[in-house]
Design a protein around this motif. Structure first.
Motif, PDB file in Angstrom:
ATOM      1  N   VAL A  77       0.841  -1.200   0.000  1.00  0.00           N
ATOM      2  CA  VAL A  77       0.000   0.000   0.000  1.00  0.00           C
ATOM      3  C   VAL A  77       0.874   1.248   0.000  1.00  0.00           C
ATOM      4  N   SER A  78       1.918   1.277   0.799  1.00  0.00           N
ATOM      5  CA  SER A  78       2.773   2.457   0.847  1.00  0.00           C
ATOM      6  C   SER A  78       3.539   2.668  -0.458  1.00  0.00           C
ATOM      7  N   ARG A  79       3.832   1.591  -1.185  1.00  0.00           N
ATOM      8  CA  ARG A  79       4.478   1.731  -2.494  1.00  0.00           C
ATOM      9  C   ARG A  79       3.506   2.225  -3.559  1.00  0.00           C
ATOM     10  N   ALA A  80       2.230   1.937  -3.397  1.00  0.00           N
ATOM     11  CA  ALA A  80       1.235   2.259  -4.424  1.00  0.00           C
ATOM     12  C   ALA A  80       0.888   3.740  -4.493  1.00  0.00           C
ATOM     13  N   ALA A  81       1.012   4.450  -3.382  1.00  0.00           N
ATOM     14  CA  ALA A  81       0.615   5.863  -3.374  1.00  0.00           C
ATOM     15  C   ALA A  81       1.400   6.608  -2.309  1.00  0.00           C
ATOM     16  N   ARG A  82       1.605   7.890  -2.557  1.00  0.00           N
ATOM     17  CA  ARG A  82       2.300   8.723  -1.570  1.00  0.00           C
ATOM     18  C   ARG A  82       1.514   8.784  -0.278  1.00  0.00           C
ATOM     19  N   VAL A  83       0.182   8.924  -0.399  1.00  0.00           N
ATOM     20  CA  VAL A  83      -0.699   8.973   0.768  1.00  0.00           C
ATOM     21  C   VAL A  83      -1.920   8.107   0.490  1.00  0.00           C
ATOM     22  N   THR A  84      -2.295   7.302   1.451  1.00  0.00           N
ATOM     23  CA  THR A  84      -3.540   6.538   1.368  1.00  0.00           C
ATOM     24  C   THR A  84      -4.360   6.881   2.593  1.00  0.00           C
ATOM     25  N   HIS A  85      -5.620   7.237   2.369  1.00  0.00           N
ATOM     26  CA  HIS A  85      -6.509   7.619   3.464  1.00  0.00           C
ATOM     27  C   HIS A  85      -7.857   6.951   3.215  1.00  0.00           C
ATOM     28  N   LEU A  86      -8.349   6.242   4.189  1.00  0.00           N
ATOM     29  CA  LEU A  86      -9.607   5.509   4.080  1.00  0.00           C
ATOM     30  C   LEU A  86     -10.744   6.340   4.667  1.00  0.00           C
ATOM     31  N   VAL A  87     -11.802   6.520   3.903  1.00  0.00           N
ATOM     32  CA  VAL A  87     -13.028   7.137   4.404  1.00  0.00           C
ATOM     33  C   VAL A  87     -14.044   6.013   4.493  1.00  0.00           C
ATOM     34  N   CYS A  88     -14.579   5.784   5.699  1.00  0.00           N
ATOM     35  CA  CYS A  88     -15.439   4.626   5.897  1.00  0.00           C
ATOM     36  C   CYS A  88     -16.521   4.920   6.924  1.00  0.00           C
TER      37      CYS A  88
END
Length: 78
Positions: free
Chosen positions: A17-28
């Protein structure tokens, strides 16, 4: 449902996940019927990503009464 099980069995871990995007944020939501285990416990915590929990939002889509969120577009384009 087998289709859903295959979709969720992606095998991605925190490093992927960290390689896929600079920032990942989940809205749930805390009561999404498609994620009874809870998205924070199932995804955010194990993957080490930030999250915004919207209480009582159910499945966050137009069928649950959610409409356009221009702030999301601004945030993503940011």
């Amino acid at each position: 449902m087998p289709e859903v099980a295959r979709f969720l069995d992606h095998g991605a871990g925190a490093a992927a996940v960290s390689r896929a995007a600079r920032v990942t944020h989940l809205v749930c939501s805390d009561n999404d019927p498609y994620c009874p285990a809870g998205a924070v416990e199932r995804y955010a915590k194990p993957l080490g990503i930030g999250f915004t929990l919207i209480e009582g939002a159910e499945h966050i889509n137009t069928d649950s009464g959610h409409g356009p969120w221009p702030w999301v577009l601004r945030w993503v384009a940011g």
